[in-house]
Design an enzyme around this catalytic site. Structure first.
Site, mmCIF file in Angstrom:
data_model
loop_
_atom_site.group_PDB
_atom_site.id
_atom_site.type_symbol
_atom_site.label_atom_id
_atom_site.label_comp_id
_atom_site.label_asym_id
_atom_site.label_seq_id
_atom_site.Cartn_x
_atom_site.Cartn_y
_atom_site.Cartn_z
ATOM 1 N N ILE A 60 -14.225 24.792 13.432
ATOM 2 C CA ILE A 60 -14.991 24.287 14.570
ATOM 3 C C ILE A 60 -15.503 22.877 14.299
ATOM 4 C CG2 ILE A 60 -17.239 25.225 13.813
ATOM 5 C CD1 ILE A 60 -17.612 26.176 16.783
ATOM 6 N N CYS A 61 -15.566 22.065 15.348
ATOM 7 C CA CYS A 61 -16.205 20.746 15.289
ATOM 8 C C CYS A 61 -17.053 20.627 16.553
ATOM 9 C CB CYS A 61 -15.172 19.618 15.148
ATOM 10 S SG CYS A 61 -14.090 19.401 16.571
ATOM 11 N N ARG A 62 -17.281 19.437 17.057
ATOM 12 C CA ARG A 62 -18.115 19.304 18.253
ATOM 13 C C ARG A 62 -17.370 19.777 19.497
ATOM 14 N NH1 ARG A 62 -18.502 15.455 21.962
ATOM 15 N NH2 ARG A 62 -17.457 13.928 20.670
ATOM 16 N N MET A 88 -18.438 23.311 19.036
ATOM 17 C CA MET A 88 -19.853 23.669 19.079
ATOM 18 C C MET A 88 -20.444 23.504 20.481
ATOM 19 S SD MET A 88 -21.026 24.999 16.312
ATOM 20 C CE MET A 88 -22.780 24.920 16.697
#
Length: 109
Positions: A60-62, A88
């Site tokens: 996961i990232c932004r 996120m």
């Protein structure tokens, strides 16, 4: 690219957060492993030590771009990895808890 939606993740699924330190400090999923994408290759051993041997790595990232790159890298290494669609932003938007570095309610930046 293997992808999973936030709604498909169960509590306790292994989550790898590849955002940068300032993003992590502001807010992250509790229990996630944090290795910034910019340091990922150098710190790869931390993942192999922490990840479940027979489980999937949910990256996961932004918003999903950086995590997609790391997911591709992991797949090339033979690791069962999937990109968390929407990152996120989707995590927080679905009402999943976000905590800051002190364990208090956090925010996605």
């Amino acid at each position: 690219m293997p992808t999973v939606g936030v709604a498909e993740l169960a509590d306790g699924d292994f989550l790898l957060d590849v955002r940068e330190d300032d993003e992590w400090q502001a807010g992250h999923a509790e229990g996630a492993l944090h290795i910034p994408m910019s340091e990922f290759v150098a710190r790869y051993g931390e993942l192999t030590e922490a990840a479940p041997q027979d489980g999937r790595v949910n990256v996961i990232c932004r918003s999903g771009g950086r995590s997609a790159q790391v997911t591709m890298y992991l797949a090339q290494q033979g690791i069962d990895a999937v990109n968390v669609a929407g990152g996120m932003e989707a995590w927080a938007g679905s009402g999943r808890p976000v905590v800051n570095a002190e364990g208090q309610p956090g925010a996605v930046v």
